[in-house]
Design a protein around this motif. Structure first.
Motif, short mmCIF file in Angstrom:
data_model
loop_
_atom_site.label_atom_id
_atom_site.label_comp_id
_atom_site.label_asym_id
_atom_site.label_seq_id
_atom_site.Cartn_x
_atom_site.Cartn_y
_atom_site.Cartn_z
N ASP A 279 0.85 -1.18 0.00
CA ASP A 279 0.00 0.00 0.00
C ASP A 279 0.88 1.24 0.00
OD1 ASP A 279 -2.33 -1.50 0.13
OD2 ASP A 279 -2.33 -1.52 2.32
N LYS A 280 0.59 2.15 -0.94
CA LYS A 280 1.27 3.44 -0.95
C LYS A 280 0.54 4.36 0.01
CE LYS A 280 2.63 3.55 -5.81
NZ LYS A 280 2.49 4.33 -7.05
N LYS A 281 1.28 5.32 0.54
CA LYS A 281 0.64 6.35 1.34
C LYS A 281 -0.30 7.13 0.42
CE LYS A 281 4.01 7.19 4.90
NZ LYS A 281 4.82 8.18 5.60
N PRO A 282 -1.34 7.70 0.98
CA PRO A 282 -2.23 8.52 0.14
C PRO A 282 -1.43 9.63 -0.53
CG PRO A 282 -3.09 8.31 2.38
CD PRO A 282 -1.74 7.68 2.36
N VAL A 283 -1.80 9.93 -1.73
CA VAL A 283 -1.09 10.95 -2.48
C VAL A 283 -1.72 12.31 -2.19
CG1 VAL A 283 -0.46 11.77 -4.78
CG2 VAL A 283 -0.53 9.33 -4.31
N ALA A 284 -0.90 13.20 -1.64
CA ALA A 284 -1.34 14.57 -1.44
C ALA A 284 -1.13 15.31 -2.75
CB ALA A 284 -0.52 15.21 -0.33
N THR A 285 -1.83 16.40 -2.93
CA THR A 285 -1.62 17.21 -4.12
C THR A 285 -1.19 18.61 -3.69
OG1 THR A 285 -3.94 17.86 -4.25
CG2 THR A 285 -3.25 15.94 -5.55
N LEU B 202 -0.66 18.79 -8.58
CA LEU B 202 0.39 17.80 -8.79
C LEU B 202 0.55 16.92 -7.55
CD1 LEU B 202 3.05 20.14 -10.44
CD2 LEU B 202 1.69 18.39 -11.58
N PRO B 203 0.82 15.63 -7.76
CA PRO B 203 1.04 14.77 -6.60
C PRO B 203 2.31 15.20 -5.88
CG PRO B 203 1.62 13.61 -8.62
CD PRO B 203 1.01 14.92 -9.02
N CYS B 204 2.30 15.04 -4.57
CA CYS B 204 3.46 15.44 -3.77
C CYS B 204 3.51 14.59 -2.52
CB CYS B 204 3.34 16.92 -3.40
SG CYS B 204 4.72 17.52 -2.44
N ARG B 205 4.63 13.92 -2.31
CA ARG B 205 4.84 13.18 -1.07
C ARG B 205 6.33 12.95 -0.90
NH1 ARG B 205 2.43 9.16 -4.30
NH2 ARG B 205 3.84 7.48 -4.81
N VAL B 206 6.72 12.75 0.34
CA VAL B 206 8.12 12.48 0.65
C VAL B 206 8.39 11.02 0.34
CG1 VAL B 206 9.87 12.45 2.46
CG2 VAL B 206 8.11 14.23 2.47
N THR B 207 9.39 10.80 -0.50
CA THR B 207 9.78 9.43 -0.88
C THR B 207 11.29 9.32 -0.80
OG1 THR B 207 10.08 9.99 -3.21
CG2 THR B 207 7.86 9.26 -2.54
N MET B 208 11.78 8.12 -0.89
CA MET B 208 13.23 7.91 -0.95
C MET B 208 13.79 8.59 -2.20
SD MET B 208 13.82 6.45 1.83
CE MET B 208 15.56 6.10 1.63
N GLY B 209 13.05 8.53 -3.30
CA GLY B 209 13.47 9.18 -4.53
C GLY B 209 13.61 10.69 -4.34
N HIS C 260 10.18 20.62 -4.59
CA HIS C 260 10.32 20.28 -6.01
C HIS C 260 10.70 18.81 -6.15
CE1 HIS C 260 12.58 19.94 -9.84
NE2 HIS C 260 11.64 20.74 -10.30
N CYS C 261 11.63 18.35 -5.34
CA CYS C 261 12.05 16.94 -5.39
C CYS C 261 10.91 16.00 -5.01
CB CYS C 261 13.25 16.72 -4.46
SG CYS C 261 14.76 17.55 -4.99
N CYS C 262 10.10 16.41 -4.04
CA CYS C 262 8.95 15.59 -3.62
C CYS C 262 7.90 15.51 -4.73
CB CYS C 262 8.34 16.15 -2.35
SG CYS C 262 9.38 15.94 -0.89
N VAL C 263 7.66 16.62 -5.41
CA VAL C 263 6.71 16.62 -6.53
C VAL C 263 7.26 15.80 -7.69
CG1 VAL C 263 5.58 18.06 -8.28
CG2 VAL C 263 5.57 18.78 -5.88
N ALA C 264 8.53 16.01 -8.04
CA ALA C 264 9.13 15.27 -9.16
C ALA C 264 9.07 13.77 -8.92
CB ALA C 264 10.58 15.72 -9.37
N SER C 265 9.40 13.35 -7.71
CA SER C 265 9.38 11.92 -7.39
C SER C 265 7.96 11.35 -7.41
CB SER C 265 10.01 11.70 -6.01
OG SER C 265 9.97 10.34 -5.66
N ALA C 266 7.02 12.07 -6.82
CA ALA C 266 5.62 11.60 -6.80
C ALA C 266 5.05 11.55 -8.22
CB ALA C 266 4.77 12.51 -5.92
N CYS C 267 5.44 12.50 -9.05
CA CYS C 267 4.96 12.49 -10.44
C CYS C 267 5.48 11.27 -11.19
CB CYS C 267 5.36 13.78 -11.15
SG CYS C 267 4.32 15.20 -10.72
N VAL C 268 6.72 10.89 -10.95
CA VAL C 268 7.25 9.68 -11.58
C VAL C 268 6.45 8.47 -11.11
CG1 VAL C 268 9.23 8.11 -11.69
CG2 VAL C 268 9.58 10.57 -11.98
N PRO D 141 -4.66 15.85 5.91
CA PRO D 141 -4.32 17.08 5.19
C PRO D 141 -4.51 18.30 6.08
CG PRO D 141 -5.74 15.70 3.86
CD PRO D 141 -5.67 15.07 5.23
N VAL D 142 -3.70 19.31 5.88
CA VAL D 142 -3.78 20.53 6.67
C VAL D 142 -5.02 21.31 6.28
CG1 VAL D 142 -2.65 22.71 7.16
CG2 VAL D 142 -1.29 20.66 6.88
#
Length: 110
Positions: free
Chosen positions: A7-13, A21-28, A57-65, A99-100
């Motif tokens: 299960d992935k964590k829910p995707v925040a936008t 755009l999707p955004c979450r903290v990942t290892m990527g 930016h890195c969190c968005v780029a990774s989540a988008c991938v 979500p906040v």
């Protein structure tokens, strides 16, 4: 035998230039940040706006991938399209399970 699905964590936008755009903290995202700045996310300087925007930016780029969403903004283009409220929402919601709520006041970097 069925394969186990993780299960992935829910995707925040995050609203960036009118796009959700999707955004979450990942290892990527952490790897991207290290490559971009030369240091680990755990050493991020919260007084350095460039570092904070670079991490988002890195969190968005990774989540988008991961979500197969087209994303080709440079950090500068991303910053030009990122409103301060969206940055505050991201950093305010990092420790929250939900979500906040934009009506609630949270501590923020700005």
């Amino acid at each position: 035998m069925a394969k186990k699905q993780f299960d992935k964590k829910p995707v925040a936008t995050l609203n960036v230039g009118g796009r959700k755009l999707p955004c979450r903290v990942t290892m990527g995202a952490m790897v991207r940040f290290r490559r971009a700045t030369g240091h680990e996310v755990s050493n991020i300087d919260t007084a350095d706006m460039e570092e904070m925007v670079t991490f988002v930016h890195c969190c968005v780029a990774s989540a988008c991938v991961a979500e197969k969403v087209d994303f080709d903004m440079t950090v500068e283009e991303f910053a030009d399209n990122l409103e301060p409220d969206a940055l505050n929402e991201f950093y305010g919601g990092m420790d929250a399970a939900e979500p906040v709520d934009s009506e609630k006041k949270t501590s923020s970097p700005l």
